[in-house]
Each structure stands twice: as structure tokens, then as C-alpha cells.
Design a protein around this motif. Structure first.
Motif, PDB file in Angstrom:
ATOM      1  N   ALA A  67       0.847  -1.191   0.000  1.00  0.00           N
ATOM      2  CA  ALA A  67       0.000   0.000   0.000  1.00  0.00           C
ATOM      3  C   ALA A  67       0.882   1.239   0.000  1.00  0.00           C
ATOM      4  O   ALA A  67       1.823   1.333   0.790  1.00  0.00           O
ATOM      5  CB  ALA A  67      -0.900  -0.008   1.231  1.00  0.00           C
ATOM      6  N   ASP A  68       0.614   2.154  -0.915  1.00  0.00           N
ATOM      7  CA  ASP A  68       1.314   3.436  -0.937  1.00  0.00           C
ATOM      8  C   ASP A  68       0.284   4.550  -0.769  1.00  0.00           C
ATOM      9  O   ASP A  68      -0.698   4.614  -1.511  1.00  0.00           O
ATOM     10  CB  ASP A  68       2.050   3.606  -2.272  1.00  0.00           C
ATOM     11  N   VAL A  69       0.527   5.396   0.199  1.00  0.00           N
ATOM     12  CA  VAL A  69      -0.436   6.449   0.500  1.00  0.00           C
ATOM     13  C   VAL A  69       0.237   7.803   0.315  1.00  0.00           C
ATOM     14  O   VAL A  69       1.348   8.021   0.806  1.00  0.00           O
ATOM     15  CB  VAL A  69      -0.952   6.309   1.946  1.00  0.00           C
ATOM     16  N   ASP A  70      -0.429   8.665  -0.423  1.00  0.00           N
ATOM     17  CA  ASP A  70       0.091  10.002  -0.675  1.00  0.00           C
ATOM     18  C   ASP A  70      -0.887  11.005  -0.061  1.00  0.00           C
ATOM     19  O   ASP A  70      -2.041  11.099  -0.484  1.00  0.00           O
ATOM     20  CB  ASP A  70       0.213  10.188  -2.198  1.00  0.00           C
ATOM     21  N   ILE A  71      -0.425  11.711   0.938  1.00  0.00           N
ATOM     22  CA  ILE A  71      -1.309  12.640   1.649  1.00  0.00           C
ATOM     23  C   ILE A  71      -0.937  14.073   1.277  1.00  0.00           C
ATOM     24  O   ILE A  71       0.201  14.501   1.462  1.00  0.00           O
ATOM     25  CB  ILE A  71      -1.176  12.453   3.176  1.00  0.00           C
ATOM     26  N   GLU A  72      -1.901  14.790   0.725  1.00  0.00           N
ATOM     27  CA  GLU A  72      -1.697  16.206   0.429  1.00  0.00           C
ATOM     28  C   GLU A  72      -2.807  16.973   1.104  1.00  0.00           C
ATOM     29  O   GLU A  72      -3.783  16.384   1.569  1.00  0.00           O
ATOM     30  CB  GLU A  72      -1.743  16.428  -1.091  1.00  0.00           C
ATOM     31  N   ALA A  73      -2.670  18.284   1.148  1.00  0.00           N
ATOM     32  CA  ALA A  73      -3.663  19.096   1.862  1.00  0.00           C
ATOM     33  C   ALA A  73      -5.067  18.923   1.280  1.00  0.00           C
ATOM     34  O   ALA A  73      -6.051  18.925   2.011  1.00  0.00           O
ATOM     35  CB  ALA A  73      -3.252  20.561   1.832  1.00  0.00           C
ATOM     36  N   ASP A  74      -5.141  18.757  -0.053  1.00  0.00           N
ATOM     37  CA  ASP A  74      -6.463  18.741  -0.682  1.00  0.00           C
ATOM     38  C   ASP A  74      -6.911  17.357  -1.134  1.00  0.00           C
ATOM     39  O   ASP A  74      -7.991  17.194  -1.673  1.00  0.00           O
ATOM     40  CB  ASP A  74      -6.477  19.701  -1.880  1.00  0.00           C
ATOM     41  N   ARG A  75      -6.071  16.315  -0.905  1.00  0.00           N
ATOM     42  CA  ARG A  75      -6.457  14.971  -1.345  1.00  0.00           C
ATOM     43  C   ARG A  75      -5.627  13.892  -0.668  1.00  0.00           C
ATOM     44  O   ARG A  75      -4.500  14.139  -0.253  1.00  0.00           O
ATOM     45  CB  ARG A  75      -6.301  14.831  -2.856  1.00  0.00           C
ATOM     46  N   VAL A  76      -6.229  12.714  -0.592  1.00  0.00           N
ATOM     47  CA  VAL A  76      -5.480  11.543  -0.130  1.00  0.00           C
ATOM     48  C   VAL A  76      -5.592  10.484  -1.223  1.00  0.00           C
ATOM     49  O   VAL A  76      -6.696  10.156  -1.666  1.00  0.00           O
ATOM     50  CB  VAL A  76      -6.051  10.988   1.199  1.00  0.00           C
ATOM     51  N   VAL A  77      -4.444  10.004  -1.695  1.00  0.00           N
ATOM     52  CA  VAL A  77      -4.436   8.983  -2.748  1.00  0.00           C
ATOM     53  C   VAL A  77      -3.841   7.694  -2.178  1.00  0.00           C
ATOM     54  O   VAL A  77      -2.746   7.706  -1.620  1.00  0.00           O
ATOM     55  CB  VAL A  77      -3.607   9.448  -3.972  1.00  0.00           C
ATOM     56  N   VAL A  78      -4.608   6.610  -2.305  1.00  0.00           N
ATOM     57  CA  VAL A  78      -4.142   5.305  -1.823  1.00  0.00           C
ATOM     58  C   VAL A  78      -3.964   4.388  -3.033  1.00  0.00           C
ATOM     59  O   VAL A  78      -4.889   4.217  -3.826  1.00  0.00           O
ATOM     60  CB  VAL A  78      -5.163   4.667  -0.849  1.00  0.00           C
ATOM     61  N   VAL A  79      -2.772   3.820  -3.175  1.00  0.00           N
ATOM     62  CA  VAL A  79      -2.507   2.880  -4.270  1.00  0.00           C
ATOM     63  C   VAL A  79      -2.207   1.514  -3.669  1.00  0.00           C
ATOM     64  O   VAL A  79      -1.290   1.372  -2.863  1.00  0.00           O
ATOM     65  CB  VAL A  79      -1.324   3.352  -5.150  1.00  0.00           C
ATOM     66  N   LEU A  80      -3.016   0.523  -4.046  1.00  0.00           N
ATOM     67  CA  LEU A  80      -2.825  -0.843  -3.554  1.00  0.00           C
ATOM     68  C   LEU A  80      -2.370  -1.716  -4.720  1.00  0.00           C
ATOM     69  O   LEU A  80      -3.061  -1.803  -5.737  1.00  0.00           O
ATOM     70  CB  LEU A  80      -4.136  -1.377  -2.972  1.00  0.00           C
TER      71      LEU A  80
END
Ligand SMILES: Nc1ncnc2c1ncn2[C@@H]1O[C@H](COP(=O)(O)OP(=O)(O)OP(=O)(O)O)[C@@H](O)[C@H]1O
Ligand SMILES: [Mg+2]
Lengths: 138, 114
Positions: A61-74
Motif C-alpha cells: 500500500a502506498d499512501v500520498d497525503i496532500e492538503a487537498d487529497r489523499v491517494v491510496v494505491v494498492l
């Protein structure tokens, strides 16, 4: 804000499935994200994490957290999904009796992910694996 | 209805947790966790006959405040530890699912639908 998190999701121990999603939920809470945003990410990622465990032998699982979005890649190296359209239907499941006895296999996971995310991309190849990219906007 | 009311109505044992004054606004009864995950309710209680770590995880993702194990099922130490960490109350009742849900419903707790 730009925070990247990485987790290995093992399929060896079913009791540990969901640990990555739980950790992400705690991190988002600590960062002060809105409860409804946190819940959407947590539920969608948890469904995806469980899918990797029960259908694909685990993954990452790779999670990218930004102020306006959260992107999760499995990403997994499992069997792939032969018919995505079917898999997206509520109630469609190939889960075994064993998995059903564990409380999964209602065929609701992918529809739930769709419901709780603002964007969902499924890349899959038979025999190679599946990559699910889900985005929740803040 | 508070968690203490639920424990009373279901004649349930408190397995862990001490925030029994927490108000419960909705409920969900199921042994299939993805069914539970499909409908978010605020301050909800989960009734289930399933006993494994994923029950606690599911409630955790949903921000649920209480889990009731029906048919006298009791959670493992590992489940209790995680529930405690997350501030959840765990209850255990001898009643079966249908009866437990029916009792709570007749006392005014709904599925949370408007
Ligand atoms: N990562 C994956 N790798 C391979 N197949 C998958 C994967 N994720 C889902 N699938 C396939 O898609 C089907 C539907 O998935 P979905 O999550 O909606 O339901 P489920 O996992 O079977 O049950 P539930 O999610 O309700 O516990 C699965 O039964 C499985 O066949
Ligand atoms: Mg699933």
C-alpha cells in the motif's frame, strides 16, 4: 503538505489485515483531517487491503497525503480480475466458504470503495496482478 | 439511548470499556463486514455473531462506539486490547441476533435511516 507512507500487507495472518488502514486513519487524525474524509479513506483502503489479503496473497500500500487529497494505491501480484464490470456489481463475489465464515465475501467491497472515493482506477492483468488507485478529495 | 441502556435491555455483560454514558444514534446487525461498511451511521453500535479481529477493525474504520456480540460469544484478548485502544465498548449477550435487534428497535433505536 506532502506525506508518503508505505506498507506491506501480508496475507499470512488474517488477524493483522487492516493494520495498514488503521495506521493511515490514525495518521490522518493526527494531521487534523476532517472526520468524514478520514472515514472515507479508512473504509475504502480497508476494503482494498482485505481484498489483497483474501483474493491476491497480499501486496503493498502506498499512501500520498496532500492538503487537498489523499491517494491510496494498492498493488498486488495476485491472479488479477477477469471481469471488472462484474466485480464492481454489488453481491458479486468469488470468495470461498472459508472467507465467508470470516465475515467477508458479500461482494460489497469494490462497490463500497467506489461509493466512498472521488476517483477509482483499477488496473488489472490476469496472472500478473492488480493495482487499485483511489482518491478522496478533502 | 446510551450504551448502558443497551447493556440493560440486552442483559449484556460489559467485556471492556467504560464510556457507558455515550449516546448511541443508530445500529447495524450483520455477520458480513462489508455489509456493515456500506452504511455509515454516526455513533452507531454493531451487533454481530462473528468473532475475529476484523470485527473490531470494521468498527474502528466506521468510528463505531460499541459492539454487541450475540449468542453469548466472547471476544479474544487481542480483540479486547484493540477495542480498548480505540475507546470502544464491547458487550456480550446470550440473546440471538434477531431478538437482540428487535429489542433495541422496540426501545426506539433505529437503523439510523432518516
Ligand atoms: N485484489 C484483487 N485481486 C483479485 N481479485 C480481486 C481483487 N479484488 C477483488 N477481486 C475480485 O472481485 C470480486 C469482488 O470484490 P469485492 O471486494 O466487491 O467483493 P468480495 O471481496 O468478494 O466480498 P466483500 O468485499 O463483500 O467482503 C472478488 O470476489 C474477487 O473475485
Ligand atoms: Mg472485498
Amino acid at each position: 503538505m506532502n506525506i508518503q507512507l508505505h506498507y506491506t500487507v501480508s496475507a499470512d495472518d488474517f488477524t493483522r489485515a487492516g493494520e495498514a488502514s488503521g495506521a493511515v486513519k490514525a495518521k490522518l487524525k493526527q494531521l487534523g483531517f476532517r472526520p468524514d474524509v478520514i472515514r472515507k479513506v479508512a473504509i475504502a483502503m480497508y476494503e482494498g487491503e482485505i481484498n489483497m489479503v483474501i483474493h491476491a496473497g497480499g501486496g503493498v500500500a502506498d499512501v500520498d497525503i496532500e492538503a487537498d487529497r489523499v491517494v491510496v494505491v494498492l498493488t498486488d501480484q495476485g491472479p488479477g480480475i477477469p471481469d471488472i464490470e462484474k466485480a464492481m456489481q454489488e453481491g458479486y463475489s468469488t470468495a470461498s466458504e472459508t472467507v465467508r465464515n470470516l465475515g467477508f465475501g458479500a461482494g460489497m467491497g469494490l462497490p463500497n470503495i467506489k461509493k466512498y472515493t472521488d476517483d477509482l482506477i483499477i488496473d488489472t492483468e490476469i496472472g500478473k496482478g492488480t493495482r487499485i488507485t483511489m482518491t478522496v478529495l478533502v | 439511548m446510551t450504551i448502558a441502556d443497551i447493556a440493560n435491555i440486552l442483559n449484556a455483560t460489559v467485556v471492556c470499556g467504560d464510556n457507558l454514558d455515550t449516546e448511541v444514534l443508530g445500529a447495524c446487525g450483520s455477520d458480513m463486514m462489508s455489509d456493515v461498511l456500506a452504511y455509515v451511521k454516526e455513533q452507531a453500535v454493531l451487533l454481530t455473531g462473528l468473532v475475529n479481529m476484523q470485527v473490531i477493525r470494521t468498527a474502528e474504520m466506521m468510528d463505531m462506539v460499541c459492539i454487541v456480540f450475540v449468542r453469548g460469544k466472547t471476544p479474544s484478548d487481542e480483540m479486547i486490547d484493540l477495542a480498548k485502544e480505540r475507546g470502544m465498548v464491547l458487550l456480550s449477550t446470550e440473546l440471538r441476533m434477531f431478538t437482540a435487534c428487535g429489542l433495541l428497535y422496540s426501545h426506539g433505536l433505529t437503523g439510523g435511516e432518516q
